[in-house]
Design an enzyme around this catalytic site. Sequence first.
Site, PDB file in Angstrom:
ATOM      1  N   SER A 176       0.792  -1.221   0.000  1.00 18.13           N
ATOM      2  CA  SER A 176       0.000   0.000   0.000  1.00 18.13           C
ATOM      3  C   SER A 176       0.830   1.280   0.000  1.00 18.13           C
ATOM      4  O   SER A 176       0.380   2.298  -0.496  1.00 18.13           O
ATOM      5  CB  SER A 176      -0.961  -0.008   1.189  1.00 18.13           C
ATOM      6  OG  SER A 176      -0.268  -0.244   2.391  1.00 18.13           O
ATOM      7  N   HIS A 204      -5.233  -3.056  -3.049  1.00 19.80           N
ATOM      8  CA  HIS A 204      -4.839  -2.076  -4.069  1.00 19.80           C
ATOM      9  C   HIS A 204      -4.694  -2.665  -5.467  1.00 19.80           C
ATOM     10  O   HIS A 204      -4.341  -1.949  -6.403  1.00 19.80           O
ATOM     11  CB  HIS A 204      -3.526  -1.393  -3.668  1.00 19.80           C
ATOM     12  CG  HIS A 204      -3.646  -0.645  -2.382  1.00 19.80           C
ATOM     13  ND1 HIS A 204      -4.124   0.647  -2.312  1.00 19.80           N
ATOM     14  CD2 HIS A 204      -3.397  -1.026  -1.103  1.00 19.80           C
ATOM     15  CE1 HIS A 204      -4.146   1.029  -1.045  1.00 19.80           C
ATOM     16  NE2 HIS A 204      -3.716   0.036  -0.295  1.00 19.80           N
ATOM     17  N   LYS A 236     -11.553   1.068  -2.202  1.00 15.28           N
ATOM     18  CA  LYS A 236     -10.457   1.623  -2.988  1.00 15.28           C
ATOM     19  C   LYS A 236     -10.846   1.582  -4.461  1.00 15.28           C
ATOM     20  O   LYS A 236     -11.666   2.370  -4.894  1.00 15.28           O
ATOM     21  CB  LYS A 236      -9.177   0.887  -2.630  1.00 15.28           C
ATOM     22  CG  LYS A 236      -8.781   1.313  -1.217  1.00 15.28           C
ATOM     23  CD  LYS A 236      -7.703   0.525  -0.567  1.00 15.28           C
ATOM     24  CE  LYS A 236      -7.517   1.084   0.846  1.00 15.28           C
ATOM     25  NZ  LYS A 236      -6.886   0.140   1.751  1.00 15.28           N
TER      26      LYS A 236
HETATM   27  C1  LIG Z   1      -6.872  -0.132   3.114  1.00  8.29           C
HETATM   28  C2  LIG Z   1      -6.296  -1.472   3.370  1.00  8.29           C
HETATM   29  C3  LIG Z   1      -6.897  -2.369   4.254  1.00  8.29           C
HETATM   30  C4  LIG Z   1      -8.059  -1.960   5.109  1.00  8.29           C
HETATM   31  O1  LIG Z   1      -9.232  -1.882   4.391  1.00  8.29           O
HETATM   32  P1  LIG Z   1     -10.408  -0.942   4.941  1.00  8.29           P
HETATM   33  O2  LIG Z   1     -11.604  -1.412   4.203  1.00  8.29           O
HETATM   34  O3  LIG Z   1     -10.019   0.444   4.631  1.00  8.29           O
HETATM   35  O4  LIG Z   1     -10.500  -1.215   6.411  1.00  8.29           O
HETATM   36  C5  LIG Z   1      -6.371  -3.626   4.371  1.00  8.29           C
HETATM   37  N1  LIG Z   1      -5.276  -3.989   3.674  1.00  8.29           N
HETATM   38  C6  LIG Z   1      -4.654  -3.157   2.831  1.00  8.29           C
HETATM   39  C7  LIG Z   1      -3.448  -3.620   2.086  1.00  8.29           C
HETATM   40  C8  LIG Z   1      -5.135  -1.866   2.660  1.00  8.29           C
HETATM   41  O5  LIG Z   1      -4.504  -1.015   1.857  1.00  8.29           O
END
Ligand SMILES: *Cc1c(COP(=O)(O)O)cnc(C)c1O
Length: 386
Positions: A176, A204, A236
Amino acid sequence: MKRLAEALQQRRKETLYRTRRVVATPQQPELQVDGKSMVAFCSNDYLGLANHPDVIRAMQQGATEYGVGSGAAHLITGHSRPHHALEEALAEFTNRPRALLFSTGYMANLGVITALLKSGDRLFEDRLNHASLVDAGQLSQAKMKRYRHADPHSLRIQLETSEGGQALIATDGVFSMDGDLAPLPSLVELAHAHQAWLMVDDAHGLGVLGSEGGGTLSYFNLGLEEVPILMGTLGKGFGTYGAFVAGSEALIETLIQQARSYIYTTAPPPALAQATLVSLQVAGQESWRRERLKSLIARFRDSVIQIGLPLMDTLTPIQPIVAGSAQQAVAWSQQLESDGILVSAIRPPTVPDGSARLRITFSANHTDRHLDRLLDALSKLSREVT
Ligand SMILES: *Cc1c(COP(=O)(O)O)cnc(C)c1O
């Protein structure tokens, strides 16, 4: 409380103090932030679906039909028809027998790891895994080891020198904060050789990588056999909110029975599931969004190399520029801000000490003009640095 105030003061001194901004527009490249117009390059809305008219309409219709609150946990009366339909659509999208919705990705990771591992089991994690995977390991009874970032050799040594019950290897698909990919083919081999389960958190990658947005697994052409546990988020690339786990019938039923972050929480609003059903369709079908990202990224990378700022080796919409110290990252971010460009400075502990950075991210909705403005502002930075 005096102790807290002192610790906060210390944080300020170290340029590690974090503050929130108030945004007065929907997610889009041009934001009103704290009353100022800015072009933002820090959202994870990669495909530009968070404010898509069809997605908005689906949420409105969902609210009309199902109200706002789900009223209860999934196992009581909170599991509505849109939730169920979305799980079926996610299973199809990921080409897996079943999928299970979670309220957030954070909760999905906590749920999976604590449900699957018990005391005496072993968990292996990449050192740069997302905080939620690390926290999940700390919450579980299993013994956690963290191998060097994207380094199968380091993982192999840990697998060979540990003993105990079931082994689980968990990794981000796309990291990330760095934007690089996990070396999945090597991890698959190691998992196979050591009878370990492999879990990929593709927060991502989904929607962004692969010809139809199938994510990192589709990029490497890997299926259920190779990666039995796939976690994805909906907030995302898919532009809405929530998360899911996709895998075999046995995996999903085990999570329904045992994942505490699934069982003991209120189901998300049904209207949100309605909205995600539409965004999932758009994400799969509209390949121009992925193509647009590719061309933005290619132009950005070419220009930044000419400008002379240090890029990282990534082909994803996450394109960090490493500043080093937290002070430098914050100074850069502030300079960009004075040019109307919003990019957040990412500092420890989110990234390792000495690797504070600007985390630049792209959305399919960025125009060439937006990119020009970013590049302009970056070239001023480089002149002031050297
Ligand atoms: C954003 C993210 C999460 C968490 O997801 P949310 O739905 O925002 O709680 C978990 N793992 C990775 C790699 C992320 O980038």
